[in-house]
Each structure stands twice: as C-alpha cells, then as structure tokens.
Design an enzyme around this catalytic site. Sequence first.
Site, short mmCIF file in Angstrom:
data_model
loop_
_atom_site.label_atom_id
_atom_site.label_comp_id
_atom_site.label_asym_id
_atom_site.label_seq_id
_atom_site.Cartn_x
_atom_site.Cartn_y
_atom_site.Cartn_z
N HIS A 171 34.32 38.38 38.73
CA HIS A 171 34.70 37.09 38.13
C HIS A 171 33.43 36.34 37.74
O HIS A 171 32.49 36.26 38.53
CB HIS A 171 35.52 36.28 39.13
CG HIS A 171 36.30 35.16 38.51
ND1 HIS A 171 35.68 34.04 38.01
CD2 HIS A 171 37.62 35.00 38.27
CE1 HIS A 171 36.61 33.23 37.51
NE2 HIS A 171 37.79 33.80 37.66
N ASP A 229 41.96 48.99 53.21
CA ASP A 229 42.61 49.87 54.19
C ASP A 229 43.63 50.81 53.56
O ASP A 229 43.65 52.01 53.86
CB ASP A 229 43.31 49.04 55.28
CG ASP A 229 42.35 48.11 55.99
OD1 ASP A 229 41.15 48.41 56.04
OD2 ASP A 229 42.81 47.06 56.48
N HIS A 271 35.86 40.57 42.29
CA HIS A 271 37.11 39.81 42.27
C HIS A 271 38.34 40.69 42.43
O HIS A 271 39.25 40.35 43.18
CB HIS A 271 37.18 39.03 40.96
CG HIS A 271 38.35 38.13 40.83
ND1 HIS A 271 38.63 37.13 41.73
CD2 HIS A 271 39.33 38.06 39.88
CE1 HIS A 271 39.73 36.48 41.35
NE2 HIS A 271 40.19 37.05 40.25
N ARG A 318 37.19 38.72 30.62
CA ARG A 318 36.42 38.42 31.82
C ARG A 318 35.17 39.28 31.98
O ARG A 318 34.12 38.82 32.42
CB ARG A 318 37.35 38.60 33.02
CG ARG A 318 36.96 37.83 34.21
CD ARG A 318 38.03 37.96 35.26
NE ARG A 318 39.00 36.88 35.20
CZ ARG A 318 40.08 36.82 35.99
NH1 ARG A 318 40.31 37.78 36.86
NH2 ARG A 318 40.91 35.81 35.89
N ARG A 377 41.29 43.56 33.96
CA ARG A 377 42.56 42.84 34.09
C ARG A 377 42.54 41.50 33.36
O ARG A 377 41.57 40.74 33.45
CB ARG A 377 42.87 42.61 35.57
CG ARG A 377 44.13 41.82 35.81
CD ARG A 377 44.51 41.80 37.26
NE ARG A 377 43.60 41.05 38.10
CZ ARG A 377 43.52 39.73 38.16
NH1 ARG A 377 44.30 38.97 37.39
NH2 ARG A 377 42.66 39.14 38.96
N ILE A 383 51.63 38.63 47.94
CA ILE A 383 52.84 38.52 47.12
C ILE A 383 53.50 39.89 46.93
O ILE A 383 54.74 39.99 46.92
CB ILE A 383 52.55 37.85 45.76
CG1 ILE A 383 53.87 37.57 45.03
CG2 ILE A 383 51.61 38.68 44.90
CD1 ILE A 383 53.74 36.68 43.82
N GLU A 430 44.21 30.58 30.07
CA GLU A 430 43.02 31.19 30.66
C GLU A 430 42.41 32.16 29.67
O GLU A 430 42.99 32.43 28.61
CB GLU A 430 43.36 31.88 31.99
CG GLU A 430 43.68 30.88 33.10
CD GLU A 430 43.99 31.52 34.44
OE1 GLU A 430 43.32 32.50 34.80
OE2 GLU A 430 44.93 31.05 35.10
N GLN A 434 43.99 31.05 42.51
CA GLN A 434 43.98 29.71 41.91
C GLN A 434 44.82 29.67 40.64
O GLN A 434 45.74 28.90 40.51
CB GLN A 434 42.53 29.30 41.61
CG GLN A 434 41.69 29.14 42.84
CD GLN A 434 40.28 28.64 42.53
OE1 GLN A 434 39.99 28.21 41.42
NE2 GLN A 434 39.41 28.66 43.53
#
Length: 484
Positions: free
Chosen positions: A220, A199, A318, A264, A353, A11, A105, A45
């Site tokens: 995660h 990379d 993650h 998390r 995050r 994205i 979440e 997801q």
Amino acid sequence: MTDVLVLGSGIAGCSAALAAADDGANVLLATKAERPEESTTHWAQGGVAVARDDPEAFAADIADAGDGRCDPHAVDVLVEEADDAVEEVLVETLDVPFADDYGREAAHSEARIRHVGAETGKHLLAPFLAHLDDHPNVTILEDTAALELLTDEGRVRGALLDRSDGTQDAAVADTTVLATGGVGACFPRSTNPDTATGDGLAMAARAGADVADLAYVQFHPTVTVGENPLLVSEAVRGAGAVLRNADGERFMLDVHDDAELAPRDVVARAVADERERTGEVYLDTTPLDFRAEFPTLHERVVEAGFDPDSIPVAPAEHFLCGGVDVDDRGRTSLDRLYAVGEVARTGVHGANRLASTSLLEGLVWGRRAGRDAASRSSVAGEPEVPSRPERDPALPDGFVDGKLERLHRVMAAHVGLRRDRESLQRACAALRRLKGETDAYARTRPAREVAELRNAATVGLLLARAAREAEPAGCHALEGVPCR
Ligand code: SIN
C-alpha cells in the site's frame, strides 16, 4: 464431530460460517483472535465496492487494476453477486451503518464504495461476530489456533487445534474452511495485525494443496513512516489528497494519467522512487477538509505524532493477491478443504487488487463456500491425528523474535516492492535455511508461537520462490524490466 469447521474470524470466515449455519450445518468457528481487533477485517478502512448499476464498468476496473492477470469468470462472479451480498448480509442481517454517499478510491472509474467513514471493517466485524455468537448452529472458539490440517486418505477432515488453555485437540469435521487471512507478519512493515502469519497458506501447502499467484504481494502506497505503520486510506486520495516529494512537487502527475488515483502498484512504486530520490514523500491533505471528512483517521494520525496536513508516508505490505488456489465455490485442490478471503486465490485480483474488493471477495466467496460446504454428505472414518510433543523444551532466549527478525530482514531486502532475480535467488537460499531451522524446532515443541513462526518462514519461502519464477506484472515488478 462438526459438519463445517471454519478457521478464522474475519469477514470471509464469518460469511462462510453464517451461510453454512443458515443452511442447517453445525459450524465450529475457531479463531486465533481474542478480540475483533486481531483480524485484518477490523482494520479495513476503505470499504466494500459494489457494482451499482454498471457491473461492466466495475469488472473492467478490476481487470485493469489486475494488469491483465485476473480470471474473467471469477471477476464476473464477484461483480454479479456484489450488490445482493452486501444488501442481504451487511445491510439487512447486520444493519451496518453505511454512509449515504459512495466513496471513491484509486483505479475506480466511479464512486462505488460503501463505507462507514474510514473505519468500515470495525463497523461490520463486531455485528457479524455478535450475530454468529447468537446463532444456534454456530460455536465460536476464541484464542484457538489451528496447528495442522487432519487428513484421511487424501481428504481433509478438520484440524489440530491449540486451545486458549494450552491444550491441543483434534476438531474432526466433514468440511474445513480456511479463512486465516494474510501474510503481513512475514514483513517488517505491514498494514496487517501481527497475527497474520500465513497459517492457512502454510498448512494447506504442507498438506499438498495447489497454491497460485504468490508473486503478487501488494504494497500500500500511503502508510505512515516508521515502526508502527498506520494506513492512510486511499479514500483520502479519492477525496482529493495529493502526494508530494520532499521538494514539494506533485510527482504523480508525471507518472500516470490518473495521478494519485493510478493503480496501487503504480503509486507504491512511484512513492518508493521519490523517497529514494528526494528523501521523503508526504500526503498533502489540504485540498480537502481532512478532519471533517475523516475524523477518526485524522485523530489517529495526530495521536501518532504526525502533521495531519502533510503526512510522511512510505509503502508497506498490505495484501497477498494469490494464495491457496480455489474454484468459484472456494473448493481447493484437496477434497473437503475450502479457502476464502485473503488466504485464497480466487483469480479475482490478478496481479494487483483493486481497492475495496477484499472485504467484498471475502463476503461473496465466504457465502459460496459456506453453502457448498453445508451441502456435502457426512464422511465416515477417523482421520490420522499427528502426534505432538507434550512438553516444551525451553527455547533459547529470544528464539522466536530473533528468527522473525531474520525473516523480516530477508523479505525487506529481497522480496519487497523492488525485486530482481538474483536477489530473489539469494532470498530463497536464506529462507530455505530459516525454514529448516524452524521446522526442526516445531517438531519438538508444541508452543503456538513456534508453529506461527514456522508458518511465517514457510510462507516467506513460498513467496520468494514464486517471485523468482514469475513473469513481471502488476505488483511483481522486476528491476530493469519496464512496468506498466
Ligand atoms: C484503503 O483504505 O486504502 C485500503 C482499502 C483496500 O485495501 O482495499
């Protein structure tokens, strides 16, 4: 000669390419991926968090999740631009079929996540790539890896590319945008595709760009056990699923006031502890109608051979919260080099995050960087193109796999969810040797897989060194030091 060279097609890369192209720049987008599935975005997801009508609450949640290490200006930028970016790009331009409701979440104080079931990434990346494919100012090169950045008098001028037919050539550009994603391939268990060899981070570091916050690798908490890890989205906990240890106890109630919806890093550590103490941790999905609410994920869990009512889970790598250090336009410390998405450290994520802010960050910083890159004047002069060996002397059998396995062993043993300084010191020594060996091989062989291995080894060492030096916070927890 290209105005803007974008490396990567998740994205963030797509967003940068679109913004630059809409502003009239000619854009070359080079991606290792042959199919969208080879990008982490496709695998996403959860969804894309937005501010709705309470940007302050959104900013506060990001800052709390980040354990006090977020850059407040970066957070403000993200929060202020979130809703417009999602509306203008994802809804109006790409027609992403978001659900009518907002998802919830962990560590979000309210439901604010725009989602398409639990397969949001797939539904936005395919239309994004199709849109760019039709854009008159954009050329996409698939199955094309960047091997090295080109520089001229301290300025980045494009990259050396490895094409699908095995040829290598220089893509000279006025500005270069790194959007190469994360570092999951450095770890034995990750939610990233195995193309995530770090990379961009490795190339930027070799070229002398500043990097920051590399100690903050997010694991995660709910990923299926075993060798082919399948992420079970936080959205499932957001809808009511709970965690139980092997004795059936709902242990998160004793760990944090928000239980399964704690930040998390807290949940991941608790899952690891309970697995060690009782042998297993399960995601109990019986409080919701898992099959009806998450049909695709339910199917994938069943296909993978697990009981969908009680899914055995363990943490897996993650997301890298740090990366190549950038400002609020995605500019790195090197002239004409930008970084966006997971490869970048914008300061939004601090030490951990918040869920469903990675696609958003890629979208917002991609737009900002693309616009800024398109506004730069053209540059005269030719960069130096590093010479490459023409032939591949045969590698010892299993060379790449063997070195990758070694990297995985070291990262799992010393640079995982639990760390201590002595063990990180040992990791640095082991990874220095590994990097030395892979550097030597990469000097004499042009093969892409050797370049990727070298990047992964470089990144492993960067992460271990950063972790050895960093104070504990968020997802960088040190043994014996109290965490939040
Ligand atoms: C998830 O769906 O649990 C992952 C979302 C994210 O990483 O933000």
